[in-house]
Design a protein around this motif. Structure first.
Motif, PDB file in Angstrom:
ATOM      1  N   ASN A   8      15.264   0.482  29.655  1.00 45.39           N
ATOM      2  CA  ASN A   8      16.105  -0.215  29.322  1.00 45.39           C
ATOM      3  C   ASN A   8      16.671  -0.426  28.050  1.00 45.39           C
ATOM      4  N   PRO A   9      18.180  -0.362  28.781  1.00 48.78           N
ATOM      5  CA  PRO A   9      19.283  -0.332  28.089  1.00 48.78           C
ATOM      6  C   PRO A   9      19.716  -1.293  26.487  1.00 48.78           C
ATOM      7  N   GLY A  10      18.790  -2.385  26.801  1.00 50.24           N
ATOM      8  CA  GLY A  10      18.801  -3.115  25.777  1.00 50.24           C
ATOM      9  C   GLY A  10      18.165  -2.718  24.667  1.00 50.24           C
ATOM     10  N   LEU A  11      17.132  -2.392  24.335  1.00 51.40           N
ATOM     11  CA  LEU A  11      16.426  -0.952  22.911  1.00 51.40           C
ATOM     12  C   LEU A  11      17.466  -0.069  22.774  1.00 51.40           C
ATOM     13  N   SER A  12      18.392   0.526  23.123  1.00 55.23           N
ATOM     14  CA  SER A  12      19.239   1.495  22.105  1.00 55.23           C
ATOM     15  C   SER A  12      20.732   0.434  21.911  1.00 55.23           C
ATOM     16  N   LEU A  13      21.120  -0.894  22.705  1.00 53.75           N
ATOM     17  CA  LEU A  13      22.411  -0.948  22.849  1.00 53.75           C
ATOM     18  C   LEU A  13      22.405  -1.532  21.444  1.00 53.75           C
ATOM     19  N   GLY A  14      22.169  -2.808  20.789  1.00 56.59           N
ATOM     20  CA  GLY A  14      21.883  -3.167  19.633  1.00 56.59           C
ATOM     21  C   GLY A  14      22.316  -1.773  18.700  1.00 56.59           C
TER      22      GLY A  14
ATOM     23  N   HIS B 114      18.823  -8.993  37.106  1.00 54.17           N
ATOM     24  CA  HIS B 114      18.829  -9.966  36.789  1.00 54.17           C
ATOM     25  C   HIS B 114      18.726  -9.973  34.763  1.00 54.17           C
ATOM     26  N   PRO B 115      19.443 -10.092  34.290  1.00 47.65           N
ATOM     27  CA  PRO B 115      19.556  -9.760  33.048  1.00 47.65           C
ATOM     28  C   PRO B 115      19.692 -11.096  32.039  1.00 47.65           C
ATOM     29  N   ASP B 116      18.920 -11.343  30.581  1.00 45.32           N
ATOM     30  CA  ASP B 116      18.592 -12.969  29.967  1.00 45.32           C
ATOM     31  C   ASP B 116      19.689 -12.553  29.479  1.00 45.32           C
ATOM     32  N   ALA B 117      19.861 -13.740  28.842  1.00 46.53           N
ATOM     33  CA  ALA B 117      20.759 -14.374  28.002  1.00 46.53           C
ATOM     34  C   ALA B 117      21.047 -13.621  26.470  1.00 46.53           C
ATOM     35  N   GLU B 118      19.982 -12.120  26.354  1.00 44.07           N
ATOM     36  CA  GLU B 118      19.849 -11.616  25.342  1.00 44.07           C
ATOM     37  C   GLU B 118      21.105 -10.493  25.971  1.00 44.07           C
ATOM     38  N   MET B 119      20.416  -9.435  26.824  1.00 41.43           N
ATOM     39  CA  MET B 119      21.064  -8.434  27.689  1.00 41.43           C
ATOM     40  C   MET B 119      22.717  -9.508  27.892  1.00 41.43           C
ATOM     41  N   LEU B 120      22.967 -10.454  28.323  1.00 38.40           N
ATOM     42  CA  LEU B 120      24.265 -10.646  28.342  1.00 38.40           C
ATOM     43  C   LEU B 120      24.768 -10.446  27.027  1.00 38.40           C
ATOM     44  N   THR B 121      24.694 -10.970  26.520  1.00 38.37           N
ATOM     45  CA  THR B 121      25.045 -10.229  25.060  1.00 38.37           C
ATOM     46  C   THR B 121      25.192  -9.710  24.103  1.00 38.37           C
ATOM     47  N   LEU B 122      24.513  -8.689  24.458  1.00 34.89           N
ATOM     48  CA  LEU B 122      24.631  -7.345  24.225  1.00 34.89           C
ATOM     49  C   LEU B 122      25.344  -7.143  24.910  1.00 34.89           C
TER      50      LEU B 122
END
Length: 160
Positions: free
Chosen positions: A84-90, A135-143
């Protein structure tokens, strides 16, 4: 011995698919491990998950349920093993902005940023069909927005 070997293989696969960061699937895993009274922490805590999986042992019913779980996750993700890219994007965004906000931006730091962007772009493209990006959530879209801003800053510097 055969049952122990099968159990070990299942637990390795559970650990692997847990590490892909599929939040919905991992929530389901947390429910399974909590119901079995194996999880003594949060499903997001690698040490707690590791302890829980060691506590499973060779319990046939639980091993069968975990076997079904990892196969469901593999199918849900079409066997795409991209994390999941959200794990490392931040942390990657922080890396880029730290380099760009430094007192002195050097050619070496720009080159490091370009390598980071290439790696992130590859990861994002590899994950494009995964639930987190399909199906990104708001957090993923922000990242993703923050990443595109940092990416644009690097590309603007390198093109001058």
């Amino acid at each position: 011995m055969g049952e122990s070997n099968r159990s070990g293989q299942v637990l390795v696969m559970v650990s692997f698919w847990w590490s892909r960061g599929d939040e919905l699937a991992n929530h389901q895993l947390g429910q399974i491990l909590t119901r079995a009274e194996c999880l003594d922490g949060e499903i997001t805590d690698a040490a707690a998950v590791d302890r829980a999986l060691r506590a499973v042992g060779d319990e046939p019913t639980l091993v069968a349920e975990l076997d079904e779980w990892w196969q469901m996750v593999a199918a849900r993700r079409n066997d795409n093993t991209t994390q999941n890219p959200g794990l490392s994007l931040g942390s990657s965004i922080r890396y880029l902005t730290d380099r760009l906000d430094a007192d002195r931006v050097t050619p070496k730091s720009i080159e490091e940023c370009r390598r980071q962007i290439a790696a992130l772009d590859t990861q994002i493209v590899s994950a494009k069909d995964l639930p987190e990006l399909a199906h990104p959530d708001a957090e993923m879209l922000t990242l993703l927005t923050r990443y595109m801003e940092a990416r644009s800053r690097v590309l603007a510097i390198t093109s001058t």
